[in-house]
Design a protein around this motif. Structure first.
Motif, mmCIF file in Angstrom:
data_model
loop_
_atom_site.group_PDB
_atom_site.id
_atom_site.type_symbol
_atom_site.label_atom_id
_atom_site.label_comp_id
_atom_site.label_asym_id
_atom_site.label_seq_id
_atom_site.Cartn_x
_atom_site.Cartn_y
_atom_site.Cartn_z
ATOM 1 N N MET A 13 -16.929 30.138 37.377
ATOM 2 C CA MET A 13 -17.556 31.004 38.368
ATOM 3 C C MET A 13 -17.242 30.586 39.800
ATOM 4 S SD MET A 13 -21.308 31.518 36.643
ATOM 5 C CE MET A 13 -21.969 32.406 38.024
ATOM 6 N N VAL A 14 -16.724 29.390 39.984
ATOM 7 C CA VAL A 14 -16.493 28.839 41.329
ATOM 8 C C VAL A 14 -15.272 29.499 41.968
ATOM 9 C CG1 VAL A 14 -15.935 26.724 42.598
ATOM 10 C CG2 VAL A 14 -17.532 26.642 40.678
ATOM 11 N N PRO A 47 -19.435 37.061 38.479
ATOM 12 C CA PRO A 47 -19.626 37.340 39.910
ATOM 13 C C PRO A 47 -18.965 38.624 40.415
ATOM 14 C CG PRO A 47 -18.732 35.123 39.565
ATOM 15 C CD PRO A 47 -18.677 35.832 38.264
ATOM 16 N N VAL A 48 -18.042 39.199 39.669
ATOM 17 C CA VAL A 48 -17.242 40.326 40.162
ATOM 18 C C VAL A 48 -18.096 41.503 40.664
ATOM 19 C CG1 VAL A 48 -15.584 42.119 39.457
ATOM 20 C CG2 VAL A 48 -15.103 39.720 38.992
ATOM 21 N N PRO A 49 -19.059 42.011 39.906
ATOM 22 C CA PRO A 49 -19.855 43.135 40.436
ATOM 23 C C PRO A 49 -20.607 42.777 41.719
ATOM 24 C CG PRO A 49 -20.256 42.861 38.094
ATOM 25 C CD PRO A 49 -19.437 41.698 38.531
ATOM 26 N N PHE A 50 -21.112 41.556 41.792
ATOM 27 C CA PHE A 50 -21.849 41.129 42.978
ATOM 28 C C PHE A 50 -20.924 41.001 44.188
ATOM 29 C CE2 PHE A 50 -24.131 39.503 39.274
ATOM 30 C CZ PHE A 50 -25.359 40.127 39.470
ATOM 31 N N ILE A 51 -19.722 40.480 43.958
ATOM 32 C CA ILE A 51 -18.740 40.381 45.041
ATOM 33 C C ILE A 51 -18.411 41.774 45.547
ATOM 34 C CG2 ILE A 51 -16.392 39.690 45.650
ATOM 35 C CD1 ILE A 51 -16.649 37.576 43.358
ATOM 36 N N TYR A 52 -18.147 42.680 44.630
ATOM 37 C CA TYR A 52 -17.785 44.048 45.019
ATOM 38 C C TYR A 52 -18.904 44.713 45.818
ATOM 39 C CZ TYR A 52 -16.203 48.869 44.842
ATOM 40 O OH TYR A 52 -15.806 50.122 45.197
ATOM 41 N N LEU A 53 -20.127 44.580 45.335
ATOM 42 C CA LEU A 53 -21.244 45.296 45.941
ATOM 43 C C LEU A 53 -21.787 44.651 47.215
ATOM 44 C CD1 LEU A 53 -23.164 46.196 42.667
ATOM 45 C CD2 LEU A 53 -21.776 47.733 44.076
ATOM 46 N N PHE A 54 -21.711 43.313 47.314
ATOM 47 C CA PHE A 54 -22.415 42.649 48.411
ATOM 48 C C PHE A 54 -21.560 41.775 49.326
ATOM 49 C CE2 PHE A 54 -25.571 43.017 44.908
ATOM 50 C CZ PHE A 54 -26.355 43.992 45.497
ATOM 51 N N ALA A 55 -20.448 41.257 48.865
ATOM 52 C CA ALA A 55 -19.707 40.252 49.633
ATOM 53 C C ALA A 55 -19.253 40.777 50.991
ATOM 54 C CB ALA A 55 -18.508 39.739 48.844
ATOM 55 N N ARG A 56 -18.699 41.946 51.004
ATOM 56 C CA ARG A 56 -18.191 42.492 52.269
ATOM 57 C C ARG A 56 -19.316 42.648 53.290
ATOM 58 N NH1 ARG A 56 -14.755 48.077 52.718
ATOM 59 N NH2 ARG A 56 -14.368 48.027 54.948
ATOM 60 N N ALA A 111 -10.076 36.539 40.645
ATOM 61 C CA ALA A 111 -11.084 37.590 40.622
ATOM 62 C C ALA A 111 -11.865 37.665 41.930
ATOM 63 C CB ALA A 111 -12.036 37.381 39.454
ATOM 64 N N TRP A 112 -12.180 36.537 42.530
ATOM 65 C CA TRP A 112 -12.942 36.551 43.783
ATOM 66 C C TRP A 112 -12.150 37.248 44.890
ATOM 67 C CZ3 TRP A 112 -17.723 34.387 45.405
ATOM 68 C CH2 TRP A 112 -18.484 33.810 44.383
ATOM 69 N N THR A 113 -10.942 36.771 45.143
ATOM 70 C CA THR A 113 -10.124 37.349 46.214
ATOM 71 C C THR A 113 -9.743 38.787 45.888
ATOM 72 O OG1 THR A 113 -9.230 35.147 46.638
ATOM 73 C CG2 THR A 113 -8.074 36.995 47.640
ATOM 74 N N GLY A 114 -9.376 39.043 44.632
ATOM 75 C CA GLY A 114 -8.996 40.390 44.225
ATOM 76 C C GLY A 114 -10.124 41.390 44.382
ATOM 77 N N THR A 115 -11.334 40.999 44.015
ATOM 78 C CA THR A 115 -12.479 41.894 44.141
ATOM 79 C C THR A 115 -12.815 42.147 45.608
ATOM 80 O OG1 THR A 115 -13.355 41.073 42.050
ATOM 81 C CG2 THR A 115 -14.880 42.266 43.471
ATOM 82 N N LEU A 116 -12.764 41.109 46.412
ATOM 83 C CA LEU A 116 -13.015 41.288 47.841
ATOM 84 C C LEU A 116 -11.960 42.210 48.450
ATOM 85 C CD1 LEU A 116 -14.669 40.621 50.324
ATOM 86 C CD2 LEU A 116 -13.288 38.558 50.610
ATOM 87 N N ALA A 117 -10.704 41.996 48.096
ATOM 88 C CA ALA A 117 -9.624 42.862 48.596
ATOM 89 C C ALA A 117 -9.839 44.305 48.147
ATOM 90 C CB ALA A 117 -8.271 42.355 48.114
ATOM 91 N N ALA A 118 -10.242 44.493 46.894
ATOM 92 C CA ALA A 118 -10.481 45.848 46.376
ATOM 93 C C ALA A 118 -11.622 46.529 47.111
ATOM 94 C CB ALA A 118 -10.769 45.798 44.879
ATOM 95 N N SER A 119 -12.657 45.762 47.448
ATOM 96 C CA SER A 119 -13.778 46.369 48.183
ATOM 97 C C SER A 119 -13.347 46.737 49.595
ATOM 98 C CB SER A 119 -14.992 45.446 48.197
ATOM 99 O OG SER A 119 -14.797 44.346 49.051
#
Length: 154
Positions: A13-14, A47-56, A111-119
């Motif tokens: 998850m890190v 973490p992927v859904p949370f990154i997508y929905l909240f990270a940005r 997954a972290w960077t990819g999800t942030l980039a996708a958002s």
């Protein structure tokens, strides 16, 4: 045995380490390959859904804060840079580009960077999760293969 699985789950998850580090750790701990692979996939995808929905939103909010501003700005820039690279290389094939970006285990991808980039690119939630899932599965197979081959050569 449960503690070893939990360690691998949390390591996957890190950010930056993700499944790319968790699978070699799992093989080093002597965990059975298939259960370890599944645990690493679950930990990396959680973490992927949370990154997508909240990270940005969180990064935008914190980029001008005194203590966390530099780090949050760095994260936003990394996501934007990754998003631009994806868009330049893919054009309209962003799903495949995101899948490969997440799936090829290189530093700075995952997954972290990819999800942030996708958002940042405003990809749909379903498309992002599907591309990341396929990418994490691919990265897991690659890392599992490299871990097994690497350990058997020693």
């Amino acid at each position: 045995m449960l503690i070893k699985y939990l360690e691998v789950f949390f390591v996957s998850m890190v950010p930056i380490v993700e499944l790319r580090g968790a699978i070699p750790i799992a093989t080093g701990l002597g965990l059975p390959l298939v259960p370890a692979y599944i645990i690493c996939i679950l930990g990396n995808m959680l973490p992927v859904p949370f990154i997508y929905l909240f990270a940005r939103r969180i990064l935008e909010w914190g980029k001008d804060k005194k203590v966390i501003g530099k780090f949050f700005t760095w994260c936003l820039e990394k996501g934007e840079k990754g998003g631009k690279k994806l868009q330049e290389k893919a054009g309209r094939g962003t799903f495949v580009a995101l899948f490969l970006f997440v799936g090829i285990p290189l530093p700075g991808t995952g997954a972290w960077t990819g999800t942030l980039a996708a958002s940042i690119l405003d990809m749909s939630f379903k498309e992002t999760v599907a591309a990341c899932m396929l990418g994490v599965l691919l990265a897991g197979v690659i890392m599992l293969t490299l871990s097994v081959v690497g350990f058997s050569l020693i």
